[in-house]
Design an enzyme around this catalytic site. Sequence first.
Site, PDB file in Angstrom:
ATOM      1  N   TYR A 113       0.983  -1.092  -0.136  1.00 58.47           N
ATOM      2  CA  TYR A 113       0.037   0.091  -0.192  1.00 58.47           C
ATOM      3  C   TYR A 113       0.949   1.347   0.071  1.00 58.47           C
ATOM      4  O   TYR A 113       1.720   1.329   0.690  1.00 58.47           O
ATOM      5  CB  TYR A 113      -0.763   0.106   1.280  1.00 58.47           C
ATOM      6  CG  TYR A 113      -1.983  -0.910   1.395  1.00 58.47           C
ATOM      7  CD1 TYR A 113      -3.411  -0.727   0.691  1.00 58.47           C
ATOM      8  CD2 TYR A 113      -1.983  -2.150   1.966  1.00 58.47           C
ATOM      9  CE1 TYR A 113      -4.251  -1.659   0.533  1.00 58.47           C
ATOM     10  CE2 TYR A 113      -2.729  -2.902   2.128  1.00 58.47           C
ATOM     11  CZ  TYR A 113      -4.031  -2.898   1.234  1.00 58.47           C
ATOM     12  OH  TYR A 113      -5.218  -3.451   1.340  1.00 58.47           O
ATOM     13  N   TYR A 146      -0.144 -10.003   0.167  1.00 59.15           N
ATOM     14  CA  TYR A 146       0.912  -9.476   1.254  1.00 59.15           C
ATOM     15  C   TYR A 146       0.721 -10.358   2.396  1.00 59.15           C
ATOM     16  O   TYR A 146      -0.161 -10.607   2.949  1.00 59.15           O
ATOM     17  CB  TYR A 146       0.764  -8.062   1.252  1.00 59.15           C
ATOM     18  CG  TYR A 146      -0.349  -7.662   2.064  1.00 59.15           C
ATOM     19  CD1 TYR A 146      -0.849  -7.392   3.118  1.00 59.15           C
ATOM     20  CD2 TYR A 146      -1.392  -7.045   1.118  1.00 59.15           C
ATOM     21  CE1 TYR A 146      -1.918  -6.953   3.601  1.00 59.15           C
ATOM     22  CE2 TYR A 146      -2.579  -6.686   1.598  1.00 59.15           C
ATOM     23  CZ  TYR A 146      -2.688  -6.427   2.718  1.00 59.15           C
ATOM     24  OH  TYR A 146      -3.807  -5.997   3.402  1.00 59.15           O
ATOM     25  N   ARG A 200      -2.546 -12.120   3.207  1.00 55.97           N
ATOM     26  CA  ARG A 200      -3.909 -11.873   2.792  1.00 55.97           C
ATOM     27  C   ARG A 200      -4.060 -12.180   1.340  1.00 55.97           C
ATOM     28  O   ARG A 200      -3.026 -12.035   0.501  1.00 55.97           O
ATOM     29  CB  ARG A 200      -4.057 -10.265   2.740  1.00 55.97           C
ATOM     30  CG  ARG A 200      -4.096  -9.959   4.293  1.00 55.97           C
ATOM     31  CD  ARG A 200      -5.328 -10.012   5.149  1.00 55.97           C
ATOM     32  NE  ARG A 200      -6.502 -10.641   4.677  1.00 55.97           N
ATOM     33  CZ  ARG A 200      -7.318 -10.083   4.172  1.00 55.97           C
ATOM     34  NH1 ARG A 200      -7.415  -8.573   4.223  1.00 55.97           N
ATOM     35  NH2 ARG A 200      -8.445 -10.394   3.681  1.00 55.97           N
ATOM     36  N   HIS A 257      -6.820  -8.483  -2.676  1.00 60.62           N
ATOM     37  CA  HIS A 257      -8.239  -8.068  -2.610  1.00 60.62           C
ATOM     38  C   HIS A 257      -8.357  -6.525  -2.783  1.00 60.62           C
ATOM     39  O   HIS A 257      -7.150  -5.872  -3.022  1.00 60.62           O
ATOM     40  CB  HIS A 257      -8.739  -8.331  -1.008  1.00 60.62           C
ATOM     41  CG  HIS A 257      -7.829  -7.603  -0.304  1.00 60.62           C
ATOM     42  ND1 HIS A 257      -6.555  -8.353   0.422  1.00 60.62           N
ATOM     43  CD2 HIS A 257      -7.890  -6.609   0.697  1.00 60.62           C
ATOM     44  CE1 HIS A 257      -6.181  -7.360   1.179  1.00 60.62           C
ATOM     45  NE2 HIS A 257      -7.029  -6.407   1.324  1.00 60.62           N
ATOM     46  N   HIS A 299     -11.001  -3.277  -1.443  1.00 63.07           N
ATOM     47  CA  HIS A 299     -11.599  -2.808  -0.355  1.00 63.07           C
ATOM     48  C   HIS A 299     -12.632  -1.717  -1.271  1.00 63.07           C
ATOM     49  O   HIS A 299     -12.309  -0.806  -1.915  1.00 63.07           O
ATOM     50  CB  HIS A 299     -11.053  -1.591   0.847  1.00 63.07           C
ATOM     51  CG  HIS A 299      -9.775  -2.510   1.398  1.00 63.07           C
ATOM     52  ND1 HIS A 299     -10.146  -3.211   2.747  1.00 63.07           N
ATOM     53  CD2 HIS A 299      -8.421  -2.904   1.121  1.00 63.07           C
ATOM     54  CE1 HIS A 299      -8.887  -3.661   3.012  1.00 63.07           C
ATOM     55  NE2 HIS A 299      -8.052  -3.559   2.294  1.00 63.07           N
TER      56      HIS A 299
END
Length: 243
Positions: A109, A148, A158, A161, A163
Amino acid sequence: MSSSIKGVSPRQYDAQPAMDYPDYRSTILRHPKHKLVAVPQTLGDVTGPAFGDMALGQYDSDLIVNYAASGQSAIGERIVVNGQVLDEAARPVPHALIEVWQANAGGRYRHKNDSYLAPLDPNFGGCGRCVTDAEGRYQFRTIKPGPYPWPNGGNDWRPAHIHFSIFGSGFAQRLITQMYFEGDPHIAICPIVQSINDARAVDQLTARLDMSNSIPMDLRAYRFDLVLRGPSSTLFENKLEGN
């Protein structure tokens, strides 16, 4: 959601994840210890402000270029995500503001607290927004995010994905969820996903390959519909008690 509300189907509580799920370590410290309290919405919550297309920029729904330098684009697998926002009666929900945010193709991110070793992409910001049309349809272009690691059980990852945040007529009406990609092996072993004890609910969070909307020699499409309430509702992580 109470079954006593006329015309509204009851919430399926058995499909909701436990608030305290040991395999997802963060829930031990932050799950609620008391019963939920319903806070009635005020007239201001229900009536506004209203969102419209005029508030959006030309590239808000194009994460491939909306953070990129002139003539550049984000690195990674180019995809388009599309779908429809529906109510419990399968009626389209028009003019709903959708915001998305995600990791880059390497699984990192653009956030100062993200210390994962994967590099940042200087041409990818990882966020965008759009408004559903008259038929409740939405679409945005992006890069498929990477999985990640996260410090939960020592070697937990995870799944890839994106959000989603969906607003009603105002900021007080907000639902938040995550979209996964079909075929991702991490879905079956992610403690966050596995806290959901209903396979159908997990399936509703999984986008399907949509070749009918893919663009030849450019990008593949994924279909992800969102159902706002009722027994077929998408699982929203900020409204586990019902929406």
